[in-house]
Design an enzyme around this catalytic site. Structure first.
Site, mmCIF file in Angstrom:
data_model
loop_
_atom_site.group_PDB
_atom_site.id
_atom_site.type_symbol
_atom_site.label_atom_id
_atom_site.label_comp_id
_atom_site.label_asym_id
_atom_site.label_seq_id
_atom_site.Cartn_x
_atom_site.Cartn_y
_atom_site.Cartn_z
ATOM 1 N N CYS A 99 1.054 -7.089 0.365
ATOM 2 C CA CYS A 99 1.464 -5.814 -0.225
ATOM 3 C C CYS A 99 2.911 -5.957 -0.677
ATOM 4 O O CYS A 99 3.786 -6.266 0.117
ATOM 5 C CB CYS A 99 1.331 -4.698 0.820
ATOM 6 N N CYS A 103 4.786 -0.113 -5.401
ATOM 7 C CA CYS A 103 3.917 0.789 -6.163
ATOM 8 C C CYS A 103 4.006 2.235 -5.683
ATOM 9 O O CYS A 103 3.828 3.155 -6.487
ATOM 10 C CB CYS A 103 2.465 0.344 -6.068
ATOM 11 N N THR A 190 4.664 1.569 4.381
ATOM 12 C CA THR A 190 4.796 0.217 3.851
ATOM 13 C C THR A 190 6.039 0.203 2.977
ATOM 14 O O THR A 190 6.183 1.036 2.110
ATOM 15 C CB THR A 190 3.601 -0.108 2.929
ATOM 16 N N GLU A 256 4.769 -2.236 8.156
ATOM 17 C CA GLU A 256 4.709 -0.785 8.070
ATOM 18 C C GLU A 256 5.591 -0.207 9.174
ATOM 19 O O GLU A 256 5.841 -0.867 10.175
ATOM 20 C CB GLU A 256 3.271 -0.283 8.270
ATOM 21 N N HIS A 291 -2.301 6.232 -6.625
ATOM 22 C CA HIS A 291 -2.333 5.125 -5.660
ATOM 23 C C HIS A 291 -3.749 4.565 -5.516
ATOM 24 O O HIS A 291 -3.923 3.387 -5.214
ATOM 25 C CB HIS A 291 -1.744 5.553 -4.312
ATOM 26 N N TYR A 295 -4.832 0.401 -6.196
ATOM 27 C CA TYR A 295 -5.603 -0.551 -5.380
ATOM 28 C C TYR A 295 -6.579 -1.357 -6.237
ATOM 29 O O TYR A 295 -7.001 -2.432 -5.829
ATOM 30 C CB TYR A 295 -6.374 0.200 -4.283
ATOM 31 N N CYS A 298 -3.756 -4.269 -7.034
ATOM 32 C CA CYS A 298 -3.156 -5.108 -5.980
ATOM 33 C C CYS A 298 -4.210 -5.788 -5.121
ATOM 34 O O CYS A 298 -4.125 -6.973 -4.830
ATOM 35 C CB CYS A 298 -2.196 -4.297 -5.120
ATOM 36 N N GLU A 446 -5.869 -1.306 5.380
ATOM 37 C CA GLU A 446 -5.237 -0.478 4.353
ATOM 38 C C GLU A 446 -6.216 -0.185 3.213
ATOM 39 O O GLU A 446 -6.161 0.873 2.595
ATOM 40 C CB GLU A 446 -3.972 -1.140 3.815
#
Ligand code: SF4
Ligand code: FE
Length: 482
Positions: A99, A103, A190, A256, A291, A295, A298, A446
């Site tokens: 990660c 973003c 994160t 995190e 978000h 995903y 990423c 996640e």
């Protein structure tokens, strides 16, 4: 200031006075901490890649006024921007297998941009101008911003104001002439330790009794009253053992933290929502939508690395020609590309908001994330299948290097004769890292809960699915008149 180099970014983080705790101790120098450094390196990659001419088109944006900014600080101006965002995220996932954290700031940016505009339109407030000023600073200084949404939430059956402990949702505790004082916490953050600023947003839609909880703002991450407590990850302390091989991905990672806001002061010009409770839901829905789109980029990039590692493991085992292995790699590719299709589709179907920036298609973004709650698990299962049990039973690097047992490890864990045992073990450790180790936090759990747990997407899918229209279609075809 123009775009920062990776080194300049690292130096800028070194100047921050963050209040970070891990393993019961205050971490005086998070930048050089061996457990935390890989997560900083992942964010650094977003700066390094932006300096490379071959990635300029994906990683940077030249704005109408001529300023060149990192795409992670962009306000999406069209569907092309939305599509390039996803492509950039896939690239960053491929280069880090982790990660890269930046973003959430970009997604918060775009959600705040349109929401503040609509609040101002209704109430004559000044949030959009406040936000524009903030965005301009972040773009010009090329900062990394954490977007903090998830409150601890306490009893899930109770509204924020009804909790036994009022701080379980972040809220305003004091209103002053020059700003507000807030208290509460944001969980699972994160990237907070690698960001210079944090945008705080409410976590759910709110009613009139929750006005003090309908608050959104930005503060520097080293503002007085902020404490970060790092979460444990499976295999985290392997990073302290000095073995590059055993950690699987020695350079990149993610961590995190629980971020506590203990009476943090927020000046008026850093406030973007303050009591207009009916807009909390809009902000949440838009941030989550962006978000969920993210995903589809990423996780796909990380999936590319995992598929590559599984194919490599098959080669090293001499099993690459087996039809079932080929078929598993096809299945992994099919699942991964399906996620990418969703990321691209919700971007291509984006529409302008009232403020002018572009929002993804919310139905498709939620379908994207719903698939992300499943497919990486199946990709990970297939990678483990291909890798074989040695992935979890192989001895350590120290054993491989040991003068007494090293030769045994070397001899008995060799696959095809042309590949060194060390390379075979390195590949298996990478698969272990992604499926069971520190990176499994990002790639698996996640994928399940990040940007909202599966049920949150199902609610959105049910709202956006337009079943009534579909019934009419069926009636028309079947010649049903009621
Ligand atoms: Fe970006 Fe993915 Fe990390 Fe979210 S999980 S911050 S989208 S890399
Ligand atoms: Fe996330």
């Amino acid at each position: 200031m123009a775009l920062m180099t990776g080194e300049q970014y690292v130096e800028s983080m070194r100047k921050m006075k963050l209040n970070v705790y891990m393993f019961g101790k205050k971490i005086e120098n998070p930048v050089d901490d061996p457990v935390l450094r890989p997560s900083l390196n992942s964010v650094k990659a977003t700066y390094d890649l932006a300096q490379m001419p071959e990635y300029e088109d994906l990683m940077t944006v030249t704005l109408e006024d001529g300023r060149k900014v990192n795409r992670f600080t962009n306000i999406h101006r069209n569907t092309d921007d939305l599509i390039k965002k996803v492509k950039m995220q896939r690239l960053c996932g491929q280069k880090t297998a982790a990660c890269f954290q930046r973003c959430v700031g970009m997604d918060a940016f775009n959600a705040e941009w349109s929401t503040t505009y609509e609040i101002d339109k209704k109430y004559g407030t000044n949030y959009h101008e406040n936000f524009k000023k903030f965005v301009r600073m972040v773009q010009d200084e090329d900062l990394t911003v954490d977007g903090a949404m998830t409150d601890p939430k306490g009893d899930r059956g109770l509204a924020p104001h009804a909790q036994a402990d009022p701080d379980l949702y972040l809220h305003v505790v004091e209103r002053r002439e020059d700003g507000v004082v807030v208290r509460g916490a944001k969980a699972h953050q994160t990237g907070i330790i690698n960001s210079q600023e944090v945008i705080v947003m409410p976590t759910i839609a709110m009613g009139p009794d929750d006005k003090d909880y309908a608050i959104s703002f930005a503060v520097p991450t080293d503002a007085e009253g902020i404490t970060m407590i790092i979460g444990r990850q499976s295999c985290d302390t392997r990073k302290l053992e000095g073995s590059q091989m055993d950690v699987g991905n020695s350079e990149f990672g993610g961590v995190e933290a629980l971020v506590v806001f203990d009476n943090v002061f927020v000046p008026n010009d850093r406030i973007f929502l303050n009591g207009e409770n009916e807009f909390a839901g809009m902000l949440v829905e838009r941030f989550a939508g962006y978000h969920r789109q993210s995903y589809g980029g990423c996780k796909v990039g990380v999936g590319d690395v995992l598929i590559g590692a599984a194919a490599l493991a098959a080669d090293y085992n001499g099993a690459q020609k087996a039809s079932h292995v080929k078929d598993k790699l096809i299945e992994m590719t099919h699942l991964n590309e399906t996620l990418y299709c969703c990321g691209i589709a919700c971007s291509a179907e984006g529409r302008p908001t009232e403020s002018g920036n572009y929002l993804i298609d919310l139905l498709l973004a939620n379908v994207c994330k719903q698939n992300v709650t499943r497919f990486p698990y199946e990709i990970a299962r297939l990678a483990e299948d291909i890798a074989g049990g040695l992935m979890v039973t192989a001895p350590s690097e120290k054993d491989l290097r040991d003068p007494v047992v090293g030769p045994y490890v070397e001899k008995y864990f060799r696959g095809v004769a042309s590949v060194s045992t060390e390379n075979r073990l390195r590949c298996l450790r990478l698969i272990e890292n992604l499926t069971l180790g520190t990176a499994a936090v990002g790639y698996r759990t996640e994928s399940m809960h990040g940007a909202g747990s599966p049920q949150a997407q199902r609610i959105m899918i049910s709202r956006q699915g337009n079943i009534a229209m579909k019934k009419e279609l069926a009636k028309a075809i079947a010649k049903i008149s009621e």
